[in-house]
Design an enzyme around this catalytic site. Structure first.
Site, PDB file in Angstrom:
ATOM      1  N   LYS A 153       0.657  -1.158   0.100  1.00 28.91           N
ATOM      2  CA  LYS A 153      -0.035  -0.064  -0.024  1.00 28.91           C
ATOM      3  C   LYS A 153       0.828   1.385   0.029  1.00 28.91           C
ATOM      4  O   LYS A 153       0.649   2.181  -0.931  1.00 28.91           O
ATOM      5  CB  LYS A 153      -0.878   0.085   1.207  1.00 28.91           C
ATOM      6  CG  LYS A 153      -1.998  -1.149   0.992  1.00 28.91           C
ATOM      7  CD  LYS A 153      -2.833  -0.916   2.384  1.00 28.91           C
ATOM      8  CE  LYS A 153      -4.305  -1.956   2.173  1.00 28.91           C
ATOM      9  NZ  LYS A 153      -3.773  -3.325   2.192  1.00 28.91           N
ATOM     10  N   ILE A 154       1.792   1.249   0.982  1.00 30.95           N
ATOM     11  CA  ILE A 154       2.832   2.592   0.924  1.00 30.95           C
ATOM     12  C   ILE A 154       3.683   2.583  -0.351  1.00 30.95           C
ATOM     13  O   ILE A 154       3.879   3.677  -1.033  1.00 30.95           O
ATOM     14  CB  ILE A 154       3.520   2.511   2.071  1.00 30.95           C
ATOM     15  CG1 ILE A 154       2.692   2.583   3.143  1.00 30.95           C
ATOM     16  CG2 ILE A 154       4.738   3.629   2.137  1.00 30.95           C
ATOM     17  CD1 ILE A 154       3.711   2.195   4.812  1.00 30.95           C
ATOM     18  N   SER A 232      10.929   3.068   6.283  1.00 31.34           N
ATOM     19  CA  SER A 232      10.224   1.748   6.450  1.00 31.34           C
ATOM     20  C   SER A 232      10.709   1.320   7.891  1.00 31.34           C
ATOM     21  O   SER A 232      10.270   1.707   8.850  1.00 31.34           O
ATOM     22  CB  SER A 232      10.422   0.766   5.324  1.00 31.34           C
ATOM     23  OG  SER A 232       9.789  -0.324   5.825  1.00 31.34           O
ATOM     24  N   ARG A 233      11.913   0.608   7.818  1.00 32.00           N
ATOM     25  CA  ARG A 233      12.596   0.265   9.284  1.00 32.00           C
ATOM     26  C   ARG A 233      14.196   0.420   8.922  1.00 32.00           C
ATOM     27  O   ARG A 233      14.773   0.084   7.985  1.00 32.00           O
ATOM     28  CB  ARG A 233      12.129  -1.428   9.376  1.00 32.00           C
ATOM     29  CG  ARG A 233      10.675  -1.573   9.959  1.00 32.00           C
ATOM     30  CD  ARG A 233      10.618  -0.838  11.162  1.00 32.00           C
ATOM     31  NE  ARG A 233       9.253  -1.235  11.694  1.00 32.00           N
ATOM     32  CZ  ARG A 233       8.175  -0.149  11.406  1.00 32.00           C
ATOM     33  NH1 ARG A 233       8.451   0.953  10.856  1.00 32.00           N
ATOM     34  NH2 ARG A 233       6.979  -0.597  11.824  1.00 32.00           N
ATOM     35  N   GLU A 262      17.745   3.162  16.343  1.00 29.73           N
ATOM     36  CA  GLU A 262      17.029   4.070  17.056  1.00 29.73           C
ATOM     37  C   GLU A 262      16.616   3.890  18.282  1.00 29.73           C
ATOM     38  O   GLU A 262      16.082   4.894  18.978  1.00 29.73           O
ATOM     39  CB  GLU A 262      16.024   4.414  15.821  1.00 29.73           C
ATOM     40  CG  GLU A 262      14.980   3.536  15.870  1.00 29.73           C
ATOM     41  CD  GLU A 262      13.765   3.922  14.766  1.00 29.73           C
ATOM     42  OE1 GLU A 262      12.877   3.907  15.087  1.00 29.73           O
ATOM     43  OE2 GLU A 262      14.246   4.035  13.553  1.00 29.73           O
ATOM     44  N   HIS A 294      11.675   8.969  12.928  1.00 28.54           N
ATOM     45  CA  HIS A 294      10.774   8.196  12.599  1.00 28.54           C
ATOM     46  C   HIS A 294       9.321   8.906  12.771  1.00 28.54           C
ATOM     47  O   HIS A 294       8.296   8.506  13.435  1.00 28.54           O
ATOM     48  CB  HIS A 294      10.734   7.184  13.769  1.00 28.54           C
ATOM     49  CG  HIS A 294      10.064   5.664  13.287  1.00 28.54           C
ATOM     50  ND1 HIS A 294      10.641   4.676  13.398  1.00 28.54           N
ATOM     51  CD2 HIS A 294       9.093   5.644  12.665  1.00 28.54           C
ATOM     52  CE1 HIS A 294       9.992   3.629  13.186  1.00 28.54           C
ATOM     53  NE2 HIS A 294       8.686   4.322  12.514  1.00 28.54           N
ATOM     54  N   GLN A 295       9.124   9.915  11.794  1.00 28.61           N
ATOM     55  CA  GLN A 295       8.141  10.810  11.974  1.00 28.61           C
ATOM     56  C   GLN A 295       7.178  10.528  10.686  1.00 28.61           C
ATOM     57  O   GLN A 295       6.135  11.310  10.593  1.00 28.61           O
ATOM     58  CB  GLN A 295       8.229  12.205  12.004  1.00 28.61           C
ATOM     59  CG  GLN A 295       9.066  12.916  10.902  1.00 28.61           C
ATOM     60  CD  GLN A 295       9.269  14.290  11.050  1.00 28.61           C
ATOM     61  OE1 GLN A 295      10.626  14.550  11.546  1.00 28.61           O
ATOM     62  NE2 GLN A 295       8.508  15.412  10.601  1.00 28.61           N
ATOM     63  N   ALA A 296       7.519   9.580   9.855  1.00 30.42           N
ATOM     64  CA  ALA A 296       6.892   9.739   8.456  1.00 30.42           C
ATOM     65  C   ALA A 296       5.155   9.319   8.746  1.00 30.42           C
ATOM     66  O   ALA A 296       4.504   9.724   8.017  1.00 30.42           O
ATOM     67  CB  ALA A 296       7.552   8.402   7.528  1.00 30.42           C
TER      68      ALA A 296
END
Length: 331
Positions: A153-154, A232-233, A262, A294-296
């Site tokens: 989806k992303i 993503s990660r 992180e 990590h704000q996406a």
């Protein structure tokens, strides 16, 4: 029943409290769940955690001993949870299987364009009333090649934006997405995608099979002037290998919203402390690298969907229902 929510951001707190109102009481903490904070959950049947919580064996055993029976994680990813141990101690685990893919896809593009057009450097200069254009030249995205690793989806949302730019589209995934193919995407091997793409973006989950998907060999296969984006990660990229390539002067830009180490750093204020992570400290010094914390996912739309799904997970647990969000069912 009162629920204990760990790792709640200031912007999230009123949304969480409002969503649970009329259902259950909720206590929000800004501290993250780890071995030191796990004892706080004693007496709470249900806790909610964030993506950077430590849900390894020792934490899970502490939670189980304190009476916790449900972990409702407020994220799609669950690589931080030892599911086998959770099942062994009789704990139910649920996650959020879906939220706005546009939040992450749009932010990935924000990173890509920021490093491409040197936005951070330009903004810093103009604050000092330095209006020179030296070193700020970017490139048109139109006509260039976007390589999308992971076309769920992303990845699909990212691809639609790339199609709007008029880019050539390459994809790599275990399953082809018909929607992406209709946009003109061609599925190729990872090696071909890396070799031909001007922009490489990562949208795959972190699993043992994808750990360091972008390693030394993958980075060397990329164009010297490519743009690399990871929203993503963090574990998808070998950070030490990336530093090595950046030191060699490679890549037009790198945009990282995630970092493999992180946990214990992101979402926290470390500005008055010495940074012990030498790799991260080196990454942020490169002028062509942009690191965000990590704000996406962090849009009002996505956060509301995450919270609503978390509330539903708790209500389903209370009613004995099972949904697609459940990773470890109630025993």
């Amino acid at each position: 029943m009162e629920i204990l929510a760990f790792g709640v951001q200031a912007d999230e707190k009123p949304l969480i409290e409002h969503a649970f109102k009329g259902h259950h009481e909720v206590r929000c903490l800004d501290v993250f769940l780890n071995e030191d904070t796990a004892p706080i959950a004693a007496g709470y049947e249900v806790i909610s955690t964030s993506v950077n919580a430590d849900l390894g064996p020792r934490v899970l055993q502490t939670l189980a001993a304190g009476g916790t029976q449900l972990i409702a994680q407020r994220s799609t990813g669950f690589n931080n949870i030892d599911l086998a141990v959770a099942e062994r101690v009789g704990m139910t685990v649920a996650r959020v299987s879906y939220y706005s893919p546009y939040s992450v896809a749009e932010f990935a593009w924000t990173l890509a364009m920021a490093v491409n057009r040197r936005v951070v450097r330009a903004s810093t200069r103009t604050r000092d009333f330095d209006f020179r254009l030296d070193g700020l030249m970017g490139r048109d995205m139109h006509g260039r090649t976007a390589g999308v690793l992971g076309t769920g989806k992303i990845g699909e949302a990212f691809t639609r934006i790339a199609h709007g730019f008029g880019m050539r589209l390459l994809g790599w995934d275990v399953a082809e997405n018909p929607e992406c193919m209709q946009l003109g995407m061609r599925y190729v091997s990872k090696e071909q995608l890396l070799a031909e793409s001007d922009l490489v973006t990562l949208h795959v989950p972190l699993m043992p099979e994808t750990l360091h998907l972008i390693d030394h060999a993958a980075l060397r296969a990329m164009k010297d002037d490519a743009i690399l984006v990871n929203s993503s990660r963090g574990g998808l990229i070998d950070s030490a290998a990336l530093v090595t390539e950046l030191r060699a002067g490679r890549f037009t830009g790198v945009g990282l919203d995630v970092y493999e180490a992180e946990a214990g750093l992101f979402f926290l204020d470390k500005s008055l402390q010495a940074v012990e992570d030498d790799t991260l400290a080196r990454l942020v010094t490169f002028p062509n690298v942009l690191v965000t914390s990590h704000q996406a996912y962090y849009t009002e739309d996505a956060v509301r969907q995450i919270i609503d799904a978390t509330v539903k997970n708790v209500l389903d647990y209370s009613a004995g229902r099972r949904s697609e969000n459940v990773l470890v069912p109630r025993s």
